[in-house]
Design a protein around this motif. Structure first.
Motif, short mmCIF file in Angstrom:
data_model
loop_
_atom_site.label_atom_id
_atom_site.label_comp_id
_atom_site.label_asym_id
_atom_site.label_seq_id
_atom_site.Cartn_x
_atom_site.Cartn_y
_atom_site.Cartn_z
N ILE A 87 32.93 36.54 43.55
CA ILE A 87 33.47 35.25 43.04
C ILE A 87 34.70 35.81 42.46
O ILE A 87 35.74 35.18 42.24
N ASP A 88 34.60 36.89 41.28
CA ASP A 88 35.72 37.29 40.59
C ASP A 88 36.76 37.91 41.80
O ASP A 88 37.95 37.51 41.54
N THR A 89 36.50 38.60 42.47
CA THR A 89 37.45 39.07 43.67
C THR A 89 38.16 37.90 44.40
O THR A 89 39.29 37.80 44.58
N PHE A 90 37.27 36.83 44.82
CA PHE A 90 37.86 35.82 45.63
C PHE A 90 38.85 35.03 44.58
O PHE A 90 39.87 34.33 45.01
N SER A 95 44.43 33.48 43.94
CA SER A 95 45.61 33.07 42.64
C SER A 95 46.73 34.10 43.43
O SER A 95 47.96 33.76 42.77
N GLY A 96 46.87 34.60 44.43
CA GLY A 96 47.89 35.22 45.21
C GLY A 96 48.35 36.59 44.48
O GLY A 96 49.25 37.24 45.03
N ASN A 97 47.25 37.20 43.91
CA ASN A 97 47.41 38.54 43.27
C ASN A 97 47.03 39.38 44.40
O ASN A 97 46.01 40.02 44.60
N ILE A 101 43.61 43.40 45.69
CA ILE A 101 42.90 43.53 47.02
C ILE A 101 42.04 44.83 46.67
O ILE A 101 40.77 44.96 46.95
N PRO A 102 42.85 46.12 46.53
CA PRO A 102 42.12 47.33 46.66
C PRO A 102 41.08 47.72 45.71
O PRO A 102 39.88 47.98 45.98
N GLY A 103 41.50 47.06 44.48
CA GLY A 103 40.31 47.24 43.40
C GLY A 103 39.12 46.27 43.48
O GLY A 103 38.10 46.48 43.25
N GLY A 104 39.39 45.28 44.11
CA GLY A 104 38.42 44.22 44.31
C GLY A 104 37.40 44.47 45.38
O GLY A 104 36.19 44.52 45.16
N LEU A 105 37.81 45.46 46.23
CA LEU A 105 37.09 45.57 47.50
C LEU A 105 36.28 46.85 46.97
O LEU A 105 35.12 46.94 47.56
N ALA A 106 36.80 47.68 46.24
CA ALA A 106 36.27 48.89 45.55
C ALA A 106 34.91 48.47 44.74
O ALA A 106 33.80 48.90 44.79
#
Length: 256
Positions: A87-90, A95-97, A101-106
């Motif tokens: 949820i936090d990653t999505f 928000s267009g940030n 993406i790399p940090g969220g995928l990690a």
């Protein structure tokens, strides 16, 4: 020869007094309970194999239930943590940030490592044997309760006869002692009935598993409240014996 009354010391007089029923009565244990983070509640189990339950034994039984419950919630907590990371990653992506993406995928990959062992849980062929074993376990517990209740009824029948005989002979002291024994026997019966309450709770918790087994009926124990009489206990025993027969039939029909 003249007799002389020698007064006894007060302490000795009290020591020789016949104890009253209130001094011999067994205390009724309180039923402890623990509220779970899932919203449910677990209660202490009366272990009738160790005599009349006490507050200590009831609380000890509650402690023994906590560990497996927390263990069963481990995968759920890991899954909730994983969903939270998703949820936090999505939110960051919506928000267009793009830099997130790399940090969220990690973070997703790291949280996924904890959930991975839980995903492999088999729910197909393993459910019917579990339900079969659970029903057979419940049958054994009900038979233990039946044995305890039958023993109490046998004692109560004997006490009723002795009380009637003592009353006819005008032996009020013996009647009071036998009434006290009868009250303690009824408390023992109440303890045996308390041991059945958790079984009904287990059946409620097992309902979703029953739904996964084709043809498995929903099982619910009938009301087993006692009216405090010997005849009422005998009726309860007959009801429990019928329940045991039904459960054994259901277990026999399930695959091994």
């Amino acid at each position: 020869m003249a007799s002389i009354d020698i007064p006894l010391p007060e302490a000795l007089t009290k020591f020789m007094e016949v104890p009253k029923c209130i001094d011999l009565s067994l205390p009724k244990p309180n039923l402890p309970q623990l509220r779970l983070p899932t919203g449910g509640t677990i209660k202490g189990i009366a272990d009738i194999t160790k005599g009349i339950p006490s507050d200590c034994s009831m609380n000890a039984s509650l402690m023994r239930q906590i560990a497996p419950i927390m263990a069963s919630m481990e995968c759920l907590l890991k899954l909730l943590k994983f969903v939270g990371v998703l949820i936090d990653t999505f939110k960051e992506l919506s928000s267009g940030n793009v830099t997130a993406i790399p940090g969220g995928l990690a973070k997703i990959a790291e949280a996924g490592k904890e959930v991975l062992p839980c995903i492999g849980m088999a729910i197909g062929l393993t459910i019917p044997p579990f339900i079969k074993d659970l029903i057979l376990l419940i049958v054994k517990m009900l038979k233990c309760a039946l044995q305890a209740l039958k023993s109490v009824i046998k004692v109560l029948d004997g006490l009723e006869l002795e009380i009637s005989t003592a009353a006819q002979n005008g032996n009020d002291l013996l009647v009071a002692q036998l009434e006290c024994a009868k009250e303690n026997a009824m408390n023992a019966a109440d303890g045996a009935l308390q041991a059945i309450d958790p079984i009904a709770t287990v059946l409620q918790l097992a309902a979703p598993f029953f739904e996964l087994v084709p043809g498995a009926p929903a099982i619910e124990l009938p009301s087993l409240a006692s009216d405090g009489s010997i005849d009422g206990l005998k009726t309860l025993v007959e009801t429990l014996e019928e329940v045991v027969l039904v459960l054994e039939g259901i277990a026999e029909a399930l695959p091994v």
